[in-house]
Scaffold this active site. Structure first.
Site, PDB file in Angstrom:
ATOM      1  N   SER A 152      23.938 -39.633 -17.524  1.00 12.08           N
ATOM      2  CA  SER A 152      23.706 -38.693 -16.416  1.00 12.08           C
ATOM      3  C   SER A 152      24.742 -37.584 -16.483  1.00 12.08           C
ATOM      4  O   SER A 152      25.947 -37.842 -16.401  1.00 12.08           O
ATOM      5  CB  SER A 152      23.836 -39.417 -15.078  1.00 12.08           C
ATOM      6  OG  SER A 152      24.056 -38.457 -14.059  1.00 12.08           O
TER       7      SER A 152
ATOM      8  N   HIS B 143      19.768 -37.649 -18.467  1.00  9.78           N
ATOM      9  CA  HIS B 143      19.373 -37.902 -17.087  1.00  9.78           C
ATOM     10  C   HIS B 143      19.954 -36.792 -16.206  1.00  9.78           C
ATOM     11  O   HIS B 143      21.155 -36.523 -16.230  1.00  9.78           O
ATOM     12  CB  HIS B 143      19.914 -39.271 -16.663  1.00  9.78           C
ATOM     13  CG  HIS B 143      19.500 -39.712 -15.297  1.00  9.78           C
ATOM     14  ND1 HIS B 143      18.287 -40.342 -15.039  1.00  9.78           N
ATOM     15  CD2 HIS B 143      20.128 -39.627 -14.105  1.00  9.78           C
ATOM     16  CE1 HIS B 143      18.207 -40.619 -13.747  1.00  9.78           C
ATOM     17  NE2 HIS B 143      19.310 -40.199 -13.155  1.00  9.78           N
TER      18      HIS B 143
ATOM     19  N   ASP C 277      20.337 -35.395 -12.345  1.00 16.15           N
ATOM     20  CA  ASP C 277      20.274 -35.785 -10.940  1.00 16.15           C
ATOM     21  C   ASP C 277      20.138 -34.569 -10.037  1.00 16.15           C
ATOM     22  O   ASP C 277      21.068 -33.770  -9.904  1.00 16.15           O
ATOM     23  CB  ASP C 277      21.534 -36.568 -10.575  1.00 16.15           C
ATOM     24  CG  ASP C 277      21.527 -37.945 -11.199  1.00 16.15           C
ATOM     25  OD1 ASP C 277      20.543 -38.674 -10.982  1.00 16.15           O
ATOM     26  OD2 ASP C 277      22.490 -38.287 -11.915  1.00 16.15           O
TER      27      ASP C 277
ATOM     28  N   MET D  57      19.728 -33.189  -6.343  1.00 16.09           N
ATOM     29  CA  MET D  57      19.988 -33.591  -4.948  1.00 16.09           C
ATOM     30  C   MET D  57      19.920 -32.373  -4.027  1.00 16.09           C
ATOM     31  O   MET D  57      20.391 -31.292  -4.395  1.00 16.09           O
ATOM     32  CB  MET D  57      21.366 -34.231  -4.845  1.00 16.09           C
ATOM     33  CG  MET D  57      21.578 -35.385  -5.813  1.00 16.09           C
ATOM     34  SD  MET D  57      23.163 -36.176  -5.574  1.00 16.09           S
ATOM     35  CE  MET D  57      23.184 -37.324  -6.951  1.00 16.09           C
TER      36      MET D  57
ATOM     37  N   HIS E 116      15.586 -36.803 -12.229  1.00 14.64           N
ATOM     38  CA  HIS E 116      15.564 -37.733 -11.095  1.00 14.64           C
ATOM     39  C   HIS E 116      15.672 -36.906  -9.813  1.00 14.64           C
ATOM     40  O   HIS E 116      16.743 -36.397  -9.480  1.00 14.64           O
ATOM     41  CB  HIS E 116      16.756 -38.691 -11.252  1.00 14.64           C
ATOM     42  CG  HIS E 116      16.925 -39.667 -10.146  1.00 14.64           C
ATOM     43  ND1 HIS E 116      18.072 -40.425  -9.994  1.00 14.64           N
ATOM     44  CD2 HIS E 116      16.106 -40.032  -9.115  1.00 14.64           C
ATOM     45  CE1 HIS E 116      17.948 -41.206  -8.939  1.00 14.64           C
ATOM     46  NE2 HIS E 116      16.776 -40.982  -8.378  1.00 14.64           N
TER      47      HIS E 116
ATOM     48  N   MET F 180      16.103 -36.481  -6.156  1.00 16.70           N
ATOM     49  CA  MET F 180      16.534 -37.112  -4.897  1.00 16.70           C
ATOM     50  C   MET F 180      16.432 -36.037  -3.828  1.00 16.70           C
ATOM     51  O   MET F 180      17.442 -35.538  -3.307  1.00 16.70           O
ATOM     52  CB  MET F 180      17.975 -37.633  -5.052  1.00 16.70           C
ATOM     53  CG  MET F 180      18.039 -38.891  -5.909  1.00 16.70           C
ATOM     54  SD  MET F 180      19.686 -39.148  -6.614  1.00 16.70           S
ATOM     55  CE  MET F 180      19.560 -38.082  -8.029  1.00 16.70           C
TER      56      MET F 180
ATOM     57  N   MET G 191      17.319 -48.154  -8.118  1.00 19.67           N
ATOM     58  CA  MET G 191      18.678 -47.671  -7.850  1.00 19.67           C
ATOM     59  C   MET G 191      19.602 -48.860  -7.603  1.00 19.67           C
ATOM     60  O   MET G 191      19.298 -49.723  -6.767  1.00 19.67           O
ATOM     61  CB  MET G 191      18.707 -46.761  -6.623  1.00 19.67           C
ATOM     62  CG  MET G 191      18.026 -45.410  -6.795  1.00 19.67           C
ATOM     63  SD  MET G 191      18.618 -44.444  -8.194  1.00 19.67           S
ATOM     64  CE  MET G 191      20.358 -44.234  -7.777  1.00 19.67           C
TER      65      MET G 191
ATOM     66  N   PHE H 277      25.957 -39.893  -5.340  1.00 18.48           N
ATOM     67  CA  PHE H 277      27.196 -39.631  -6.071  1.00 18.48           C
ATOM     68  C   PHE H 277      27.288 -40.522  -7.304  1.00 18.48           C
ATOM     69  O   PHE H 277      26.784 -41.651  -7.284  1.00 18.48           O
ATOM     70  CB  PHE H 277      28.417 -39.907  -5.177  1.00 18.48           C
ATOM     71  CG  PHE H 277      28.373 -39.131  -3.892  1.00 18.48           C
ATOM     72  CD1 PHE H 277      28.839 -37.820  -3.833  1.00 18.48           C
ATOM     73  CD2 PHE H 277      27.827 -39.700  -2.744  1.00 18.48           C
ATOM     74  CE1 PHE H 277      28.759 -37.094  -2.648  1.00 18.48           C
ATOM     75  CE2 PHE H 277      27.742 -38.977  -1.558  1.00 18.48           C
ATOM     76  CZ  PHE H 277      28.218 -37.668  -1.508  1.00 18.48           C
TER      77      PHE H 277
ATOM     78  N   GLY I  67      29.866 -42.597 -10.000  1.00 18.95           N
ATOM     79  CA  GLY I  67      31.140 -43.304  -9.875  1.00 18.95           C
ATOM     80  C   GLY I  67      31.162 -44.395  -8.820  1.00 18.95           C
ATOM     81  O   GLY I  67      32.234 -44.886  -8.463  1.00 18.95           O
TER      82      GLY I  67
ATOM     83  N   ASP J 195      19.740 -47.307 -12.423  1.00 15.74           N
ATOM     84  CA  ASP J 195      20.634 -46.161 -12.247  1.00 15.74           C
ATOM     85  C   ASP J 195      21.697 -46.466 -11.200  1.00 15.74           C
ATOM     86  O   ASP J 195      21.379 -46.737 -10.046  1.00 15.74           O
ATOM     87  CB  ASP J 195      19.764 -44.964 -11.813  1.00 15.74           C
ATOM     88  CG  ASP J 195      20.545 -43.668 -11.660  1.00 15.74           C
ATOM     89  OD1 ASP J 195      21.737 -43.644 -11.992  1.00 15.74           O
ATOM     90  OD2 ASP J 195      19.923 -42.680 -11.217  1.00 15.74           O
TER      91      ASP J 195
HETATM   92  C1  DX5 Z   1      23.350 -41.431  -8.193  1.00 18.35           C
HETATM   93  C2  DX5 Z   1      22.683 -40.812  -9.413  1.00 18.35           C
HETATM   94  C3  DX5 Z   1      23.129 -41.428 -10.676  1.00 18.35           C
HETATM   95  C4  DX5 Z   1      24.590 -41.220 -10.989  1.00 18.35           C
HETATM   96  C5  DX5 Z   1      25.013 -42.313 -11.914  1.00 18.35           C
HETATM   97  O1  DX5 Z   1      22.839 -40.847  -7.075  1.00 18.35           O
HETATM   98  O2  DX5 Z   1      21.268 -40.951  -9.314  1.00 18.35           O
HETATM   99  O3  DX5 Z   1      22.324 -41.015 -11.769  1.00 18.35           O
HETATM  100  O4  DX5 Z   1      24.887 -39.986 -11.576  1.00 18.35           O
HETATM  101  O5  DX5 Z   1      26.390 -42.264 -12.056  1.00 18.35           O
HETATM  102  P1  DX5 Z   1      27.235 -43.575 -12.367  1.00 18.35           P
HETATM  103  O6  DX5 Z   1      26.711 -44.145 -13.631  1.00 18.35           O
HETATM  104  O7  DX5 Z   1      28.641 -43.062 -12.460  1.00 18.35           O
HETATM  105  O8  DX5 Z   1      27.033 -44.519 -11.201  1.00 18.35           O
HETATM  106 ZN    ZN Z   2      20.027 -40.613 -11.212  1.00 23.78          ZN
END
Ligand code: DX5
Ligand code: ZN
Length: 221
Positions: free
Chosen positions: A10, A35, A37, A39, A68, A70, A139, A145, A147, A177
């Protein structure tokens, strides 16, 4: 039956000042897809990437783009992300009121369609749409976020999702994910996942190639 295993780093955890370099490095390191993300600050409490950046990423890598979403009202944006170069577009069941229509929209654009579930959403929410999708995304953190820590109850959900997909003979990818790292990726694979998103678990390490190679080793044995 699981598909061929795929690692999808990601870019949320990449260094955006040097995004082009990061994409080059991750591709050389053996990533199978990118990937992305997206948002909107409504569906999740963070705002990240729009179609404009996806278009730039498309130009900078030959890897498939796993987008993805969101976001609320995903129907309004499917077309823009498809035109920007997404290969897979995944929407959340919690955000799409007319999910079947949304999935058709994605397919009409010639893209692969995925559905995603938040940690608190039961798998039953996907039952009526499962036969139409190319990917089911579980998920393992609350989206918003990178981390965050992997939520252990996701493992049982992945096992159940694998059973549901196999029962209907679906070839859809089972993607997971959130919080996936070297130390838990094998467990996620044995639960039945075949596509692994990792943000900080890859971009937070010194040597992306070494990390991805080691991840692949752990999910193949
Ligand atoms: C979370 C995202 C993930 C995120 C994964 O909302 O959809 O794709 O970036 O990051 P890590 O692998 O650090 O949890
Ligand atoms: Zn994601």
């Amino acid at each position: 039956m699981a598909n061929e295993m795929k690692i999808a780093p990601s870019i949320l955890s990449a260094d955006f000042v040097r995004l082009g370099d990061e994409l080059g490095k991750i591709e050389d390191a053996g990533a199978d897809m990118i990937h992305i993300d997206v948002m909107d600050g409504h569906f999740v409490p963070n705002i990240t990437i729009g179609p404009f950046i996806v278009e730039a990423v498309r130009k900078a890598t030959s890897l498939p783009l796993d987008v993805h979403l969101m976001i609320d009202r995903p129907d309004d944006y499917v077309s823009a992300f498809a035109d920007a170069g997404a290969d897979i577009i995944t929407v959340h069941v919690e955000a799409a009121t007319h999910l079947h229509r949304t999935i058709q929209q994605i397919k009409e654009k010639g893209k692969k369609a995925g559905v995603s579930l938040n940690p608190s959403s039961p798998l039953i929410m996907t039952e009526c749409i499962l036969e139409y999708v190319d990917l089911l995304l579980i998920m393992s953190v609350n989206p918003g976020f990178s981390g965050q820590k992997f939520i252990p109850s996701a493992l049982e959900k992945i096992r159940e999702a694998r059973r549901m997909l196999d029962k209907i003979g679906s070839k859809a990818y089972l993607e997971v994910d959130g919080g996936i790292k070297l130390d838990n990726i094998a467990e996620v694979a044995s639960a039945g996942a075949d596509m692994f998103v990792s943000g900080s678990g890859v971009f937070g390490t010194q040597d992306y190639k070494k990390t991805i190679e080691e991840m692949k080793k752990r999910i193949s044995s």
